[in-house]
Scaffold this motif. Structure first.
Motif, short mmCIF file in Angstrom:
data_model
loop_
_atom_site.label_atom_id
_atom_site.label_comp_id
_atom_site.label_asym_id
_atom_site.label_seq_id
_atom_site.Cartn_x
_atom_site.Cartn_y
_atom_site.Cartn_z
N VAL A 88 0.39 -1.13 -0.15
CA VAL A 88 -0.26 -0.04 0.25
C VAL A 88 0.65 1.58 -0.32
CG1 VAL A 88 -1.39 0.85 0.75
CG2 VAL A 88 -2.37 -0.95 1.06
N LEU A 89 2.22 1.23 0.86
CA LEU A 89 3.11 2.49 0.87
C LEU A 89 3.43 2.61 -0.34
CD1 LEU A 89 5.08 1.42 4.11
CD2 LEU A 89 3.26 3.71 3.62
N GLU A 90 3.82 2.02 -1.90
CA GLU A 90 4.24 1.89 -2.53
C GLU A 90 3.24 2.45 -3.37
OE1 GLU A 90 6.35 -0.94 -6.43
OE2 GLU A 90 6.06 -1.47 -4.55
N ALA A 123 7.86 5.43 11.01
CA ALA A 123 8.33 6.18 9.71
C ALA A 123 8.27 6.25 8.42
CB ALA A 123 9.84 4.77 10.27
N PRO A 124 8.02 5.29 7.33
CA PRO A 124 7.43 5.37 6.08
C PRO A 124 5.90 6.07 5.73
CG PRO A 124 6.98 3.20 6.86
CD PRO A 124 7.63 3.48 8.01
N ILE A 125 5.27 6.01 7.02
CA ILE A 125 4.55 7.34 7.22
C ILE A 125 4.94 9.50 7.02
CG2 ILE A 125 2.07 8.82 7.79
CD1 ILE A 125 1.58 5.30 8.55
N LYS A 126 5.78 8.85 8.03
CA LYS A 126 6.86 10.72 7.89
C LYS A 126 7.71 10.26 6.90
CE LYS A 126 7.23 10.95 12.69
NZ LYS A 126 8.26 11.37 13.77
N THR A 144 -3.02 12.71 8.78
CA THR A 144 -4.45 12.36 9.18
C THR A 144 -3.74 10.97 9.85
OG1 THR A 144 -5.69 13.46 7.38
CG2 THR A 144 -6.57 11.92 9.04
N ALA A 145 -2.93 9.70 9.54
CA ALA A 145 -3.35 8.88 9.57
C ALA A 145 -2.16 9.20 11.25
CB ALA A 145 -1.60 8.05 8.80
#
Length: 306
Positions: A88-90, A123-126, A144-145
């Motif tokens: 999903v991150l990708e 960390a990946p969200i940041k 928002t997450a």
């Protein structure tokens, strides 16, 4: 209640295959119920759906009848499947508006999905928030997450607001800062009030989206009251009900709004007509992806239609 194989005409694999693409756009509520009831069996199959989309993004961006990846993302979020997180991150991290081309209106819930599957790994969200190649609205969803995780008790509020304060100091994107101010207003802006005020004074905020008076009203309401409202706000909660989230989407032709309209027409076929001499007011329909009539230059769903 678990659904046994004897009572099911199709295997979970067959059900997932069948609902992925439906040109008739009929909401598959019964099928989704069976998938949810057989969660453990469904998880690897749903992961495979997302993986296939990741491997051939161009194919699915141009297939407007395909909906399998949306079901998969919501269901895996509901199931709290951390294995979906890197995929999903990708996909959410694709440059520009490619994620919206791929997922459509689901991107309005992308922050909730990230919060549901990240397993506390922020960390990946940041990294997504700081990536200027990513669409600013997607980056705002990543912001928002973090708020959702804080309201859920997985991040300390002090740490969250310190990070938001850093964003105000280091990011100079008007839309992103405006969306951040809106979010801070929803979860109480006290800790970053000075930064918000400075952003307005330096013309870094889109006044059409939110004015300083909204921030001040939240301050007057007080922290406990604002936080209580935030915890009831469905847009600040993890994904818990895929069927409830999707069944009324305009994408589907059998949603409850259509049924209500049909019932109204059957009971009173003339309710749309007006007596002679009655002035007619024609209000233009505004699509969620149309330019906002306020003149901001943004899509309606990302401006006044929020």
């Amino acid at each position: 209640m678990m659904v046994s194989r004897k009572s099911s005409k199709h295997t979970i694999s067959e059900i997932i295959d069948r609902i992925q693409c439906d040109p008739k756009r009929i909401f598959p509520e019964k099928e989704l119920e069976k998938i949810i009831a057989n969660q453990e069996e469904a998880i690897p199959l749903l992961l495979a759906v997302l993986e296939e989309v990741r491997e051939d993004k161009a194919k699915y961006i141009t297939n407007f009848d395909y909906f399998g990846h949306v079901y998969a993302a919501y269901l895996l979020a509901q199931f709290r499947v951390k294995e979906a997180y890197p995929i999903v991150l990708e996909l959410f991290g694709l440059p520009g508006d490619l994620p919206e081309q791929l997922f459509g209106d689901m991107m309005d819930s992308s922050g909730r999905i990230l919060a549901s599957i990240c397993g506390g790994d922020v960390a990946p969200i940041k990294q997504m928030i700081g990536n200027e190649e990513i669409d600013e609205f997607t980056r705002a969803q990543a912001i928002t997450a973090l708020a959702i995780l804080t309201l859920d008790g997985e991040i300390e509020r002090e740490d969250l607001m310190a990070y938001y304060r850093e964003i105000f100091r280091t990011i100079d994107n008007m839309t992103l800062l405006t969306l951040l101010i809106g979010l801070c207003t929803d979860i109480y802006p006290g800790e970053v009030y000075d930064e918000i005020k400075e952003a307005y004074e330096n013309d870094k905020v889109d006044y059409l989206m939110i004015g300083m008076e909204s921030v001040d009203r939240a301050m007057v309401a007080g922290k406990s009251s604002v936080l209580a409202s935030a915890k009831r706000n469905s847009s600040l909660q993890k994904i818990d009900d895929t069927i409830g989230e999707l069944k009324n989407w305009a994408y589907f032709k059998n949603n409850s709004q259509d049924k209500y309209f049909d019932q109204l027409m059957n009971k009173n076929p003339g309710f749309m007509s007006q007596p002679k001499g009655t002035p007619t007011v024609n209000e233009p329909k505004i699509g969620r992806n149309d330019p906002c009539p306020c003149g901001s230059g943004k899509k309606y769903k990302k401006c006044c239609g929020k």
